[in-house]
Design a protein around this motif. Structure first.
Motif, short mmCIF file in Angstrom:
data_model
loop_
_atom_site.label_atom_id
_atom_site.label_comp_id
_atom_site.label_asym_id
_atom_site.label_seq_id
_atom_site.Cartn_x
_atom_site.Cartn_y
_atom_site.Cartn_z
N SER A 89 -13.64 4.36 -4.32
CA SER A 89 -12.42 3.56 -4.20
C SER A 89 -11.24 4.45 -3.85
CB SER A 89 -12.14 2.84 -5.53
OG SER A 89 -10.83 2.30 -5.58
N ASN A 90 -10.35 3.95 -3.00
CA ASN A 90 -9.07 4.62 -2.81
C ASN A 90 -7.92 3.73 -3.32
OD1 ASN A 90 -8.67 2.74 -0.68
ND2 ASN A 90 -9.51 4.18 0.82
N HIS A 91 -8.23 2.93 -4.33
CA HIS A 91 -7.25 2.05 -4.96
C HIS A 91 -6.72 1.02 -3.95
CE1 HIS A 91 -5.28 2.11 -9.02
NE2 HIS A 91 -4.53 1.20 -8.44
N GLY A 92 -7.60 0.59 -3.07
CA GLY A 92 -7.19 -0.39 -2.06
C GLY A 92 -6.11 0.13 -1.13
N GLY A 93 -6.05 1.45 -0.96
CA GLY A 93 -5.04 2.04 -0.09
C GLY A 93 -3.68 2.19 -0.74
N ALA B 107 -12.66 3.96 2.17
CA ALA B 107 -13.65 3.94 1.09
C ALA B 107 -15.06 3.74 1.63
CB ALA B 107 -13.30 2.86 0.08
N THR C 158 -4.05 3.64 5.01
CA THR C 158 -5.32 3.70 4.28
C THR C 158 -5.91 2.31 4.09
OG1 THR C 158 -4.57 5.70 3.15
CG2 THR C 158 -6.46 4.54 2.20
N ALA C 159 -5.05 1.33 3.77
CA ALA C 159 -5.54 -0.04 3.64
C ALA C 159 -6.12 -0.53 4.97
CB ALA C 159 -4.42 -0.95 3.17
N ASN D 168 -9.51 1.02 5.49
CA ASN D 168 -10.55 0.39 4.69
C ASN D 168 -11.18 -0.78 5.43
OD1 ASN D 168 -10.31 2.09 2.46
ND2 ASN D 168 -8.82 0.78 1.44
N ASP E 241 -15.19 -0.45 -4.23
CA ASP E 241 -14.11 -1.39 -3.93
C ASP E 241 -13.23 -0.81 -2.83
OD1 ASP E 241 -11.99 0.21 -4.89
OD2 ASP E 241 -11.73 -0.93 -6.73
N SER E 242 -12.21 -1.54 -2.47
CA SER E 242 -11.24 -1.15 -1.44
C SER E 242 -11.60 -1.72 -0.07
CB SER E 242 -11.05 0.36 -1.35
OG SER E 242 -10.57 0.89 -2.57
N SER F 73 0.84 -1.19 0.00
CA SER F 73 0.00 0.00 0.00
C SER F 73 0.88 1.24 0.00
CB SER F 73 -0.90 0.01 1.24
OG SER F 73 -1.70 -1.15 1.30
#
Length: 396
Positions: free
Chosen positions: A282-286, A295, A56-57, A60, A315-316, A50
């Protein structure tokens, strides 16, 4: 006849009578650790890693776990139908496989295996621009199955135009435009190993087979692959795009367009004003902004902002069937699943991806029923506890 996804558990138990047990865990949260033990550290780190310290991940997951389902009793849930209508398409369940690039680092069958698994289970496969396999080959592997194309919106308009033309010709029906990656973020797990697959020509298949891209090279890719990689890196992202530029995409794509990476309600409103058809919260999966909003915390605000004007996807952080339940209750029409299916691919190829899809949807089906629902359309924020004030104001 709606598919009974929950029957997968009985299939597992019946197989157990002959001594057979699943090759992979049915608790999908265990897949990352298993992949870390069995697969090379570079690829696993690239998938699992990440931005920054991973906050961030973690956020989530925490945002989904904080919300708790409130089951309702004495409702007839014998017959259930998980099917939904998304972007004008009928799907057997509110799920698609998210776009993940460079899948050949996880398994030699790469995108082809994941796409075949999605087709076999009837869920859409979203192909990344940065795939290891040209889009035409992925389309061939899927037959008539539902497939969407994800665009990394780069600097070269001719390459973008060519990608869109190729994707439509190959039967991709929805365009998913990733907005949150004009630059690659600071990712320590990759930096510590100096691991970036693109530098080795991995994840460049759509570019290296594209006539517009190849026309910008002094020599063919096969004669000077290093120059081709450098050319790719020079046009991959564009930090200068703004909202008016979306008109170019609408001009060259006649199907639904979904913007991926939307977290602020005002951006969702701008997407609607620009004539887009949907957004992916989505935050791009962190993987892009350390310290970003979770997210699932952003989802209800985005859903309230656009109402029925846009299709809201999510997602995320999705790992389990109850995560799917929660995302739908918070306002999503469907979810995109990322890392778990990639771990399934790395551990067991196409069967591994199918295992992940079936586990997730069986658990969602059972969660839905045991919470008193027979269809995703009845879920709303009132079905959750632990939600911030205001979220209960919205229901489907």
């Amino acid at each position: 006849m709606p598919r009974n996804w929950a029957d997968f558990q009985y299939e597992i138990y019946l197989n157990g009578m002959t001594g057979a047990v699943p090759r992979l865990p049915t608790d999908l949260t265990r897949l990352e650790e298993l992949a870390a033990h069995r697969l090379a550290p570079g690829p696993v780190g690239y998938v699992a890693g990440s931005a920054g310290d991973g906050s961030t991940a973690r956020a989530n997951r925490a945002a989904l776990e904080r919300r708790r389902i409130v089951p309702r009793m004495l409702r007839d849930v014998r017959e259930r139908d998980l099917s939904v209508r998304v972007l004008g398409r009928s799907l057997p369940a509110p799920l698609a496989l998210a776009p993940v690039g460079v899948l050949s680092i996880m398994h030699p069958d790469a995108e082809g295996a994941a796409a075949r698994a999605a087709a076999a289970q009837g869920v859409p496969f979203v192909l990344s621009s940065a795939s290891s396999t040209p889009m035409e080959q992925v389309a061939e592997a899927m037959g008539d199955a539902e497939r969407w194309f994800q665009l990394y919106w780069g600097r070269d308009r001719e390459v973008t135009r060519s990608f869109l033309r190729r994707a439509r010709a190959a039967g991709f029906s929805v365009l998913v435009v990733t907005l949150d990656t004009p630059l690659v973020s600071w990712r320590p797990r990759d930096l510590d190993q100096a691991y970036l697959p693109f530098l080795h020509g991995v994840g460049t298949a759509n570019y290296f087979t594209d006539p517009a891209f190849r026309s910008g090279l002094a020599k063919p890719v096969e004669e000077d692959p290093r120059a081709a990689v450098l050319h790719f890196l020079g046009l991959f992202g564009d930090a200068g795009h703004t909202w008016p530029d979306l008109a170019f995409l609408r001009e060259h794509w006649d199907g639904p367009i979904v913007l991926k990476g939307v977290l602020h309600p005002d951006d969702a409103r701008l997407a609607a004003e620009a004539g887009m058809d949907g957004v992916v919260v989505s935050n791009h999966g962190g993987r892009q902004v350390a310290g970003a909003v979770a997210a699932a915390d952003a989802l209800p605000r985005v859903a309230r902002a656009v109402g029925e004007r846009l299709t809201v996807l999510f997602d995320s952080g999705v790992r389990t069937g109850d995560d799917v339940f929660k995302a739908l209750a918070l306002g999503a029409r469907a979810v995109l699943l990322g890392r778990p299916y990639v771990y399934g691919l790395g551990l067991d190829g196409q069967p591994g991806v199918e295992h992940v899809i079936r586990c997730l949807l069986a658990e969602f089906d059972l969660t839905l029923a045991l919470s008193g629902h027979t269809t995703p359309s009845t879920l709303g924020a009132a079905d959750l506890d632990g939600t911030p004030p205001g979220e209960h104001d919205r229901a489907h």
